[in-house]
Design a protein around this motif. Structure first.
Motif, mmCIF file in Angstrom:
data_model
loop_
_atom_site.group_PDB
_atom_site.id
_atom_site.type_symbol
_atom_site.label_atom_id
_atom_site.label_comp_id
_atom_site.label_asym_id
_atom_site.label_seq_id
_atom_site.Cartn_x
_atom_site.Cartn_y
_atom_site.Cartn_z
ATOM 1 N N PRO A 1 -13.476 7.288 -31.533
ATOM 2 C CA PRO A 1 -13.481 8.118 -32.746
ATOM 3 C C PRO A 1 -14.616 7.807 -33.701
ATOM 4 C CG PRO A 1 -11.717 6.494 -32.821
ATOM 5 C CD PRO A 1 -12.273 6.448 -31.439
ATOM 6 N N CYS A 2 -15.361 6.729 -33.450
ATOM 7 C CA CYS A 2 -16.547 6.472 -34.271
ATOM 8 C C CYS A 2 -17.623 7.528 -34.007
ATOM 9 C CB CYS A 2 -17.130 5.093 -33.963
ATOM 10 S SG CYS A 2 -16.194 3.700 -34.642
ATOM 11 N N VAL A 3 -17.677 8.036 -32.782
ATOM 12 C CA VAL A 3 -18.755 8.921 -32.363
ATOM 13 C C VAL A 3 -18.418 10.366 -32.714
ATOM 14 C CG1 VAL A 3 -20.078 9.796 -30.408
ATOM 15 C CG2 VAL A 3 -19.456 7.375 -30.518
ATOM 16 N N VAL A 4 -19.287 11.002 -33.473
ATOM 17 C CA VAL A 4 -19.139 12.415 -33.817
ATOM 18 C C VAL A 4 -19.778 13.241 -32.711
ATOM 19 C CG1 VAL A 4 -19.747 14.218 -35.463
ATOM 20 C CG2 VAL A 4 -19.116 11.944 -36.291
ATOM 21 N N VAL A 5 -18.983 14.093 -32.070
ATOM 22 C CA VAL A 5 -19.478 14.925 -30.977
ATOM 23 C C VAL A 5 -20.178 16.164 -31.519
ATOM 24 C CG1 VAL A 5 -18.811 16.289 -28.955
ATOM 25 C CG2 VAL A 5 -17.703 14.083 -29.410
ATOM 26 N N SER A 6 -19.585 16.779 -32.547
ATOM 27 C CA SER A 6 -20.195 17.985 -33.108
ATOM 28 C C SER A 6 -19.663 18.222 -34.510
ATOM 29 C CB SER A 6 -19.902 19.205 -32.222
ATOM 30 O OG SER A 6 -18.507 19.480 -32.190
ATOM 31 N N GLY A 7 -20.345 19.099 -35.228
ATOM 32 C CA GLY A 7 -19.942 19.460 -36.581
ATOM 33 C C GLY A 7 -21.038 20.277 -37.243
ATOM 34 N N THR A 8 -20.856 20.563 -38.521
ATOM 35 C CA THR A 8 -21.827 21.343 -39.280
ATOM 36 C C THR A 8 -22.067 20.676 -40.630
ATOM 37 O OG1 THR A 8 -21.050 23.391 -38.261
ATOM 38 C CG2 THR A 8 -22.380 23.607 -40.257
ATOM 39 N N LEU A 9 -23.321 20.575 -41.008
ATOM 40 C CA LEU A 9 -23.677 20.024 -42.317
ATOM 41 C C LEU A 9 -24.059 21.149 -43.267
ATOM 42 C CD1 LEU A 9 -24.384 17.625 -44.235
ATOM 43 C CD2 LEU A 9 -26.735 17.820 -43.366
ATOM 44 N N HIS A 10 -23.432 21.179 -44.425
ATOM 45 C CA HIS A 10 -23.911 22.025 -45.521
ATOM 46 C C HIS A 10 -24.872 21.149 -46.310
ATOM 47 C CE1 HIS A 10 -23.934 25.200 -48.531
ATOM 48 N NE2 HIS A 10 -23.755 24.275 -49.458
ATOM 49 N N ASP A 11 -26.160 21.299 -46.018
ATOM 50 C CA ASP A 11 -27.160 20.392 -46.587
ATOM 51 C C ASP A 11 -27.161 20.456 -48.113
ATOM 52 O OD1 ASP A 11 -29.447 18.676 -46.741
ATOM 53 O OD2 ASP A 11 -30.659 20.450 -47.107
ATOM 54 N N PRO A 12 -26.931 19.326 -48.778
ATOM 55 C CA PRO A 12 -26.859 19.353 -50.241
ATOM 56 C C PRO A 12 -28.179 19.695 -50.911
ATOM 57 C CG PRO A 12 -26.873 17.088 -49.432
ATOM 58 C CD PRO A 12 -26.711 17.975 -48.236
ATOM 59 N N TYR A 13 -29.292 19.358 -50.290
ATOM 60 C CA TYR A 13 -30.592 19.559 -50.913
ATOM 61 C C TYR A 13 -31.093 21.000 -50.838
ATOM 62 C CZ TYR A 13 -30.952 14.422 -50.921
ATOM 63 O OH TYR A 13 -30.748 13.085 -51.130
ATOM 64 N N THR A 14 -30.704 21.716 -49.779
ATOM 65 C CA THR A 14 -31.230 23.072 -49.579
ATOM 66 C C THR A 14 -30.155 24.144 -49.488
ATOM 67 O OG1 THR A 14 -31.186 22.905 -47.166
ATOM 68 C CG2 THR A 14 -33.180 22.110 -48.298
ATOM 69 N N GLY A 15 -28.925 23.745 -49.173
ATOM 70 C CA GLY A 15 -27.861 24.713 -48.962
ATOM 71 C C GLY A 15 -27.818 25.252 -47.536
ATOM 72 N N LYS A 16 -28.698 24.785 -46.658
ATOM 73 C CA LYS A 16 -28.721 25.247 -45.269
ATOM 74 C C LYS A 16 -27.468 24.792 -44.525
ATOM 75 C CE LYS A 16 -33.787 24.837 -44.766
ATOM 76 N NZ LYS A 16 -34.850 24.083 -44.043
ATOM 77 N N GLU A 17 -27.029 25.608 -43.561
ATOM 78 C CA GLU A 17 -25.962 25.239 -42.647
ATOM 79 C C GLU A 17 -26.609 24.713 -41.364
ATOM 80 O OE1 GLU A 17 -22.492 25.450 -42.956
ATOM 81 O OE2 GLU A 17 -22.807 25.898 -45.095
ATOM 82 N N LEU A 18 -26.455 23.430 -41.105
ATOM 83 C CA LEU A 18 -27.132 22.797 -39.977
ATOM 84 C C LEU A 18 -26.110 22.327 -38.943
ATOM 85 C CD1 LEU A 18 -29.672 20.584 -41.960
ATOM 86 C CD2 LEU A 18 -30.077 22.834 -40.957
ATOM 87 N N PRO A 19 -26.170 22.866 -37.725
ATOM 88 C CA PRO A 19 -25.242 22.428 -36.681
ATOM 89 C C PRO A 19 -25.629 21.054 -36.155
ATOM 90 C CG PRO A 19 -26.811 23.984 -35.769
ATOM 91 C CD PRO A 19 -27.086 23.930 -37.252
ATOM 92 N N TYR A 20 -24.630 20.310 -35.710
ATOM 93 C CA TYR A 20 -24.884 18.996 -35.130
ATOM 94 C C TYR A 20 -24.197 18.906 -33.779
ATOM 95 C CZ TYR A 20 -24.659 14.012 -34.151
ATOM 96 O OH TYR A 20 -24.778 12.794 -33.541
ATOM 97 N N SER A 21 -24.919 18.379 -32.783
ATOM 98 C CA SER A 21 -24.349 18.088 -31.477
ATOM 99 C C SER A 21 -24.849 16.726 -31.039
ATOM 100 C CB SER A 21 -24.749 19.145 -30.439
ATOM 101 O OG SER A 21 -24.296 18.768 -29.142
ATOM 102 N N HIS A 22 -23.930 15.893 -30.603
ATOM 103 C CA HIS A 22 -24.269 14.529 -30.216
ATOM 104 C C HIS A 22 -25.281 14.495 -29.068
ATOM 105 C CE1 HIS A 22 -23.747 10.241 -29.675
ATOM 106 N NE2 HIS A 22 -23.343 10.407 -28.428
ATOM 107 N N ARG A 23 -25.297 15.521 -28.241
ATOM 108 C CA ARG A 23 -26.127 15.526 -27.043
ATOM 109 C C ARG A 23 -27.448 16.275 -27.207
ATOM 110 N NH1 ARG A 23 -23.014 13.352 -23.159
ATOM 111 N NH2 ARG A 23 -20.753 13.460 -23.414
ATOM 112 N N ARG A 24 -27.726 16.738 -28.415
ATOM 113 C CA ARG A 24 -28.948 17.507 -28.632
ATOM 114 C C ARG A 24 -29.736 16.948 -29.809
ATOM 115 N NH1 ARG A 24 -26.764 23.788 -28.096
ATOM 116 N NH2 ARG A 24 -25.948 23.600 -25.960
ATOM 117 N N ALA A 25 -31.031 17.211 -29.819
ATOM 118 C CA ALA A 25 -31.861 16.812 -30.956
ATOM 119 C C ALA A 25 -31.323 17.486 -32.215
ATOM 120 C CB ALA A 25 -33.310 17.210 -30.717
#
Length: 240
Positions: free
Chosen positions: A118-142
């Motif tokens: 459970p320490c490892v985040v597989v995926s999720g989405t960041l609402h970037d505080p500095y720009t407001g962008k929605e940034l996807p996250y995947s553990h297996r991708r850049a």
């Protein structure tokens, strides 16, 4: 009394020691992580009451020592440790998880964790505080997501961290109060600039940015320059 099994047992002990010594460091860390209880929803990923509210932040700012930065030419990233460390008493420390994973667990939404770790985040989405962008996250991708020190290590060094012990610098570098998940390009543009040189492009975040920056400086007894203090006052003025 010596038994016939003695030499065999001794040989097994020696072989085990050799195997441990030859195990790559990353595998040793993985074994240590598996032996650590998994993090829970109650893991302290931020100090209660941080960042300070607008009034408290203004009071803290008024009390900070105003001084020009020192020893900027001696700064090295290695002065703050060799990378992310769980071995600190800062928020998130000693919970068995990598500091970056803690930041992702705290800052991403629609979070999915590894069922085995459970320490490892597989995926999720960041609402970037500095720009407001929605940034996807995947553990297996850049990823376009980086872990930002709000008051950058270089800025902290100039403001007094140059005089700290190595242990205090390590704690600072891994303190989740100091860290935010942020857009990679924006983090690069921010660099180690203070608020008089750089502010988040998203003005809706200026209030919280000023509160976080001031709270970090107050927590660690760091100094501010006169232009930096004026810029922080302007940021806090947007709080209403």
């Amino acid at each position: 009394m010596r038994t016939a099994a003695g030499p065999a047992v001794g040989a097994l002990i020696v072989l085990a020691a050799v195997a441990t010594a030859c195990t790559p460091p990353q595998l040793q860390r993985a074994d240590a992580r598996r032996s650590t209880p998994p993090p829970t929803a109650t893991s302290a990923l931020t100090t209660p009451g941080f960042p300070p509210g607008p009034d408290r932040a203004r009071d803290q700012l008024a009390r900070l020592t105003v001084a020009w930065g020192k020893n900027w030419q001696t700064y090295k990233r290695s002065e703050f440790g060799a990378g992310w460390s769980d071995e600190t008493d800062a928020p998130g420390g000693r919970n068995g998880c990598d500091t970056r994973d803690d930041v992702l667990r705290r800052d991403l939404k629609d979070l999915r964790e590894d069922a085995r770790d459970p320490c490892v985040v597989v995926s999720g989405t960041l609402h970037d505080p500095y720009t407001g962008k929605e940034l996807p996250y995947s553990h297996r991708r850049a990823s376009r997501i980086e872990t930002d020190h709000v008051v950058a290590l270089g800025a902290a060094w100039r403001a007094g961290a140059w005089a700290w012990t190595p242990a205090r610098r390590l704690a600072y570098a891994n303190d989740l109060d100091v860290l935010l998940a942020a857009d990679k390009d924006t983090n690069y543009a921010k660099s180690s600039w203070t608020p008089d040189k750089w502010k988040p492009p998203r003005k809706e975040y200026w209030c919280e940015y000023g509160r976080r920056w001031t709270g970090i400086k107050a927590k660690y007894g760091l100094t501010v320059t006169a232009p930096e203090k004026r810029a922080l006052q302007e940021l806090l003025a947007t709080c209403g």
